[in-house]
Design an enzyme around this catalytic site. Sequence first.
Site, PDB file in Angstrom:
ATOM      1  N   ASN A  74      71.705  19.796  53.038  1.00  0.00           N
ATOM      2  CA  ASN A  74      70.403  19.545  54.076  1.00  0.00           C
ATOM      3  C   ASN A  74      69.798  19.901  52.543  1.00  0.00           C
ATOM      4  O   ASN A  74      69.992  20.835  52.408  1.00  0.00           O
ATOM      5  CB  ASN A  74      70.199  20.689  55.011  1.00  0.00           C
ATOM      6  CG  ASN A  74      71.315  20.485  55.695  1.00  0.00           C
ATOM      7  OD1 ASN A  74      71.319  19.313  56.414  1.00  0.00           O
ATOM      8  ND2 ASN A  74      71.462  21.930  57.086  1.00  0.00           N
TER       9      ASN A  74
ATOM     10  N   HIS B  37      78.653  20.847  53.743  1.00  0.00           N
ATOM     11  CA  HIS B  37      78.577  21.490  54.956  1.00  0.00           C
ATOM     12  C   HIS B  37      80.198  20.708  55.315  1.00  0.00           C
ATOM     13  O   HIS B  37      79.745  19.458  54.957  1.00  0.00           O
ATOM     14  CB  HIS B  37      78.109  21.851  55.869  1.00  0.00           C
ATOM     15  CG  HIS B  37      76.602  22.713  56.699  1.00  0.00           C
ATOM     16  ND1 HIS B  37      76.917  23.879  57.166  1.00  0.00           N
ATOM     17  CD2 HIS B  37      75.688  22.558  55.372  1.00  0.00           C
ATOM     18  CE1 HIS B  37      75.632  24.340  56.707  1.00  0.00           C
ATOM     19  NE2 HIS B  37      75.080  23.430  55.546  1.00  0.00           N
TER      20      HIS B  37
ATOM     21  N   ASP C  57      82.304  28.933  57.380  1.00  0.00           N
ATOM     22  CA  ASP C  57      80.530  29.205  57.511  1.00  0.00           C
ATOM     23  C   ASP C  57      80.663  30.523  59.248  1.00  0.00           C
ATOM     24  O   ASP C  57      81.902  30.619  59.851  1.00  0.00           O
ATOM     25  CB  ASP C  57      80.114  27.996  58.281  1.00  0.00           C
ATOM     26  CG  ASP C  57      78.644  28.184  58.331  1.00  0.00           C
ATOM     27  OD1 ASP C  57      77.942  27.678  57.490  1.00  0.00           O
ATOM     28  OD2 ASP C  57      77.715  29.251  59.388  1.00  0.00           O
TER      29      ASP C  57
ATOM     30  N   HIS D 249      74.562  23.461  48.824  1.00  0.00           N
ATOM     31  CA  HIS D 249      76.260  24.071  49.547  1.00  0.00           C
ATOM     32  C   HIS D 249      76.367  22.662  50.297  1.00  0.00           C
ATOM     33  O   HIS D 249      75.041  21.716  50.847  1.00  0.00           O
ATOM     34  CB  HIS D 249      76.021  25.022  50.456  1.00  0.00           C
ATOM     35  CG  HIS D 249      74.902  25.603  51.039  1.00  0.00           C
ATOM     36  ND1 HIS D 249      73.368  25.374  50.319  1.00  0.00           N
ATOM     37  CD2 HIS D 249      74.972  25.066  53.125  1.00  0.00           C
ATOM     38  CE1 HIS D 249      73.337  26.025  52.169  1.00  0.00           C
ATOM     39  NE2 HIS D 249      73.572  25.306  53.170  1.00  0.00           N
TER      40      HIS D 249
ATOM     41  N   GLN E 281      67.865  23.084  55.914  1.00  0.00           N
ATOM     42  CA  GLN E 281      68.337  23.977  54.691  1.00  0.00           C
ATOM     43  C   GLN E 281      67.357  25.368  54.968  1.00  0.00           C
ATOM     44  O   GLN E 281      66.824  25.525  55.126  1.00  0.00           O
ATOM     45  CB  GLN E 281      68.164  23.428  53.237  1.00  0.00           C
ATOM     46  CG  GLN E 281      68.711  24.741  52.701  1.00  0.00           C
ATOM     47  CD  GLN E 281      68.404  23.578  50.555  1.00  0.00           C
ATOM     48  OE1 GLN E 281      68.091  23.049  50.541  1.00  0.00           O
ATOM     49  NE2 GLN E 281      68.722  24.627  49.859  1.00  0.00           N
TER      50      GLN E 281
HETATM   51  P1  AMP Z   1      71.478  25.466  55.791  1.00  0.00           P
HETATM   52  O1  AMP Z   1      71.245  25.174  56.874  1.00  0.00           O
HETATM   53  O2  AMP Z   1      71.982  23.948  55.748  1.00  0.00           O
HETATM   54  O3  AMP Z   1      71.203  25.833  54.469  1.00  0.00           O
HETATM   55  O4  AMP Z   1      73.169  25.975  56.046  1.00  0.00           O
HETATM   56  C1  AMP Z   1      73.825  27.629  55.561  1.00  0.00           C
HETATM   57  C2  AMP Z   1      74.595  28.148  56.233  1.00  0.00           C
HETATM   58  O5  AMP Z   1      75.467  29.060  55.837  1.00  0.00           O
HETATM   59  C3  AMP Z   1      74.535  28.217  57.587  1.00  0.00           C
HETATM   60  O6  AMP Z   1      76.035  27.354  58.459  1.00  0.00           O
HETATM   61  C4  AMP Z   1      74.883  29.520  58.593  1.00  0.00           C
HETATM   62  O7  AMP Z   1      75.609  29.872  59.060  1.00  0.00           O
HETATM   63  C5  AMP Z   1      75.627  29.157  57.389  1.00  0.00           C
HETATM   64  N1  AMP Z   1      75.781  30.978  56.945  1.00  0.00           N
HETATM   65  C6  AMP Z   1      74.645  32.155  56.362  1.00  0.00           C
HETATM   66  N2  AMP Z   1      75.437  33.370  55.797  1.00  0.00           N
HETATM   67  C7  AMP Z   1      76.575  33.250  55.926  1.00  0.00           C
HETATM   68  C8  AMP Z   1      77.645  34.313  55.944  1.00  0.00           C
HETATM   69  N3  AMP Z   1      77.256  35.488  55.477  1.00  0.00           N
HETATM   70  N4  AMP Z   1      78.286  33.998  55.116  1.00  0.00           N
HETATM   71  C9  AMP Z   1      78.782  32.206  55.911  1.00  0.00           C
HETATM   72  N5  AMP Z   1      78.256  31.493  56.103  1.00  0.00           N
HETATM   73  C10 AMP Z   1      76.838  31.982  55.883  1.00  0.00           C
END
Ligand code: AMP
Length: 111
Positions: A85, A100, A29, A98, A92
């Site tokens: 989420n 975590h 992440d 995805h 989300q």
């Molecule tokens: P969610 O809020 O559950 O949709 O999770 C999205 C996650 O993606 C968050 O924890 C962000 O920090 C992560 N994220 C967003 N852009 C990137 C990226 N380019 N590479 C890795 N993680 C990312």
Amino acid sequence: MTNVFEKIIAGELPAEKVFENERIVAIKDINPAAPIHLLIIPKKSIEGIHMIREEDLPLIGECVKVAQQLADRYEISDGYRLLTNNGAKAGQTIFHLHFHLLGGRKLGVMG
Ligand code: AMP
């Protein structure tokens, strides 16, 4: 419109990959919420956990297996959280399924 994870899957955006096969990619992440914060991402375009269908269940099972393997590799198998989420109300932000995988410190309560 393609989102961030679809660009990573397509190789159009760099990411720190920790696992990949034909069906799943796992990355670090970019904004970690714990010392170990990985994202396990099925490559199939599914908006979120609420949209999975019967035929996707083996893929979800494989995501869990990948999470177990990564937890072992990162030495957090004695305490980790695997979460997803579903929907903006739940936090989300990227609308491609995805999971975590969080660990590496004592995790707080949820909610
Ligand atoms: P969610 O809020 O559950 O949709 O999770 C999205 C996650 O993606 C968050 O924890 C962000 O920090 C992560 N994220 C967003 N852009 C990137 C990226 N380019 N590479 C890795 N993680 C990312």
